[in-house]
Design a protein around this motif. Structure first.
Motif, PDB file in Angstrom:
ATOM      1  N   UNK A 455     -14.130  -5.828 -10.911  1.00 56.67           N
ATOM      2  CA  UNK A 455     -14.412  -4.409 -11.131  1.00 56.67           C
ATOM      3  C   UNK A 455     -14.983  -4.246 -12.527  1.00 56.67           C
ATOM      4  N   UNK A 456     -15.994  -3.381 -12.640  1.00 53.03           N
ATOM      5  CA  UNK A 456     -16.604  -3.103 -13.941  1.00 53.03           C
ATOM      6  C   UNK A 456     -16.797  -1.605 -14.095  1.00 53.03           C
ATOM      7  N   UNK A 457     -16.862  -1.171 -15.339  1.00 51.88           N
ATOM      8  CA  UNK A 457     -17.211   0.215 -15.621  1.00 51.88           C
ATOM      9  C   UNK A 457     -18.299   0.251 -16.682  1.00 51.88           C
ATOM     10  N   UNK A 458     -19.198   1.204 -16.523  1.00 50.93           N
ATOM     11  CA  UNK A 458     -20.253   1.400 -17.506  1.00 50.93           C
ATOM     12  C   UNK A 458     -20.036   2.693 -18.285  1.00 50.93           C
ATOM     13  N   UNK A 459     -18.812   3.222 -18.257  1.00 56.21           N
ATOM     14  CA  UNK A 459     -18.568   4.554 -18.809  1.00 56.21           C
ATOM     15  C   UNK A 459     -18.371   4.530 -20.322  1.00 56.21           C
ATOM     16  N   UNK A 460     -19.031   5.462 -21.011  1.00 57.13           N
ATOM     17  CA  UNK A 460     -18.806   5.665 -22.435  1.00 57.13           C
ATOM     18  C   UNK A 460     -17.864   6.826 -22.698  1.00 57.13           C
ATOM     19  N   UNK A 461     -17.573   7.629 -21.669  1.00 57.40           N
ATOM     20  CA  UNK A 461     -16.675   8.776 -21.798  1.00 57.40           C
ATOM     21  C   UNK A 461     -15.233   8.305 -21.600  1.00 57.40           C
ATOM     22  N   UNK A 462     -14.368   8.404 -22.631  1.00 56.71           N
ATOM     23  CA  UNK A 462     -12.988   7.918 -22.480  1.00 56.71           C
ATOM     24  C   UNK A 462     -12.216   8.642 -21.388  1.00 56.71           C
ATOM     25  N   UNK A 463     -12.635   9.856 -21.036  1.00 60.38           N
ATOM     26  CA  UNK A 463     -11.906  10.620 -20.026  1.00 60.38           C
ATOM     27  C   UNK A 463     -12.162  10.117 -18.611  1.00 60.38           C
TER      28      UNK A 463
END
Length: 544
Positions: A455-463
């Motif tokens: 699993x990976x995430x590309x999110x820069x938003x901590x929320x």
């Protein structure tokens, strides 16, 4: 069916020294039961327990049977400190009744849809809709995902306007769950799972705890402890109701009301040296809490014995229990020094609940277990069916893709994403790429094989949390950010927090026992309703 209002008789006898327990509570109580309900108590409140339903023996059956009606309708409920609110509930309470079974038992639920007709919806299926339809998911159970079992592709519709006009009876839907004879004992939960309506129903309180009893409950030190459900509901309430999910921010912008078994800031009492078992259930849609038990001297030690319904090889001493939306943790709690303590959620000012340690000390103090039964044997990388064919899921949000109130595209990319509507176009602007399509199978999974997923995430938003939940089969988390976990941990809901692009989680999974279609999705349920879900199909092994 045997009914015990409050904690079970066995648990109640164990809990008698903890005088603050209230055996007659059924969570947040509906106004239709008001004649039997005393006036709201001033804070701090005594510690409530949901109603308990247990299985009964039936002639000519190998296992016991638990038959229960779940009546779903709008009820006026009193949320202490917040007044009367109108929400969809199971049996008029938040949470619904706790269901207790054993491996080999059968759960038969009759669900009454007493909700009003749905508003018309002719838009995209990845937009909120059908709020008065639902279905049922027994979260974490390894059971059949098809037919009238744990099938989240069913739709339990309310009456139509014409049927209401004709005074037709309210529709009833039956779910039958056959719990396998070798099912792990542990803490699970149930909730609606209809795509487009799930988040609205969960933040209104539609959830309940499901317990499979077994070997871990018979460990002497655990059997001697009071067995308490601690169900955390996250209500999103505005003007006395759950707001309409008519824009991307309609629910998230409303402050959360966190309740424990329907109470706000309740108090549980222990004697010095007493051990209690807390079954922590995170029945939330948006919040991934980090829980700490604190006192004047700092954080106290919690002894975690299970995660997501699977017993650990040994108790783990920790000062923080991290849960994600849908996750559970069983912990043993012992405080030796009298005083007032608080179970707190990191980042919130008000305590989730108060812990009063008072009364005559248990002498000698109750023991903690040194060994635990094996909850589920570990997998090995050597069992992987095809080491060169790992699966990958990438959670990604593209802003401003759609016109109107829901502009963002919540995509699941990686291995075999849902195809783009325009393969030659810009995938970041595509209205279908990586979004849930009920007619498209993203993953074909062969029984009796072991595979590795990343699993990976590309999110820069901590929320932006993206908890991954695969229906039907637990997964064994082996690595986080490339670092091996020792030991690995069985989970059914695996969190990925935003704010750290490139974070990864690696797990192994064996597909076992059940064929048919199920889903994998983000358990931040607003994201799931907006398209962050995939179809998986479990298929029989290929013959060599």
């Amino acid at each position: 069916m045997s009914e015990n209002v409050g904690i079970s008789r066995r648990s109640l006898l164990k809990a008698l020294p903890t005088a603050a327990l209230v055996a007659a509570s059924e969570g947040i109580l509906s106004r239709r039961h008001a004649a039997a309900v005393p006036a709201p108590q001033p804070f701090p409140q005594p510690f409530p327990q949901p109603a308990v339903r247990t299985a009964r023996r039936v002639p000519d059956r190998a296992g016991a049977l638990l038959e229960q009606t779940l009546d779903v309708r709008f009820t006026d409920t009193v949320v202490p400190g917040y007044g009367t609110v109108t929400t969809r509930t199971y049996n008029g309470t938040i949470p619904g009744p706790t269901l207790r079974l054993r491996a080999g038992d059968t759960l038969r639920l009759t669900q009454v849809n007493g909700l009003p007709p749905n508003e018309p919806h002719d838009g995209d299926h990845n937009r909120p809709h059908g709020f008065n339809s639902f279905n049922l998911h027994t979260h974490g159970l390894h059971v059949d995902p098809t037919g009238e079992a744990d099938n989240v592709l069913r739709v339990f519709e309310p009456r139509t306007a014409d049927e209401v006009e004709a005074d037709a009876p309210e529709p009833q839907y039956v779910t039958t769950i056959e719990v396998p004879a070798d099912h792990p004992a542990g803490t699970y939960w149930y909730h609606p799972h209809l795509h487009g309506a799930t988040s609205v129903q969960i933040v209104g309180g539609m959830a309940g705890v499901l317990i499979i009893e077994g070997d871990v409950d018979e460990v002497p030190e655990i059997a001697a402890a009071a067995d308490l459900v601690v169900c955390l509901n996250e209500l999103r309430l505005k003007d006395g109701t759950v707001p309409d999910f008519d824009s991307g921010n309609a629910l998230a912008a409303v402050p959360a009301v966190l309740t424990v078994n329907g109470a706000v800031g309740p108090t549980v009492t222990l004697r010095p040296g007493e051990v209690q078992r807390w079954r922590l259930v995170c029945a939330t849609a948006f919040t991934a809490p980090v829980l700490r038990l604190t006192g004047d001297g700092g954080d106290l030690t919690l002894h975690q014995i299970a995660q997501d319904g699977v017993t650990f090889p040994a108790a783990v001493a920790t000062d923080a229990v991290r849960l994600t939306m849908g996750g559970r943790a069983d912990v043993l709690v012992r405080v030796d020094d009298p005083g007032s303590y608080e179970l707190r959620v990191e980042g919130l000012t008000a305590p989730l609940m108060t812990v009063e340690v008072t009364g005559e000390a248990v002498d000698p103090p109750m023991e903690l277990p040194t060994t635990l039964p094996a909850g589920k044997p570990f997998l090995d990388e050597g069992d992987i069916a095809n080491p060169d064919a790992d699966r990958e899921v990438v959670f990604h949000v593209d802003p401003g893709v759609f016109p109107g109130s829901f502009p963002n595209a919540f995509r699941m990319l990686g291995s075999n994403p849902t195809p783009a509507a325009d393969p030659a176009g810009d995938p970041t602007r595509d209205p279908a790429y990586g979004l849930f399509d009920p007619g498209y199978v993203n993953h074909t999974l062969e029984l009796d094989t072991v595979e590795r997923w990343t699993l990976r995430t590309a999110e820069t938003n901590p929320a932006f949390h993206h908890p991954f939940h695969l229906h039907t089969n637990h997964v064994l988390v082996t690595h986080r950010d490339g670092e091996r976990l020792d030991p690995p941990v069985w989970q059914d809901t695996v969190d990925l927090a935003g704010g750290r692009p490139g974070d990864t989680v690696t797990f192994l999974v064996r597909y076992e026992d059940f064929t048919g279609r199920a889903v994998a999705h983000c358990h931040q349920l607003q994201h799931e309703d907006l398209g962050m879900m995939q179809t998986v199909e479990y298929v029989a092994p290929r013959r060599s």
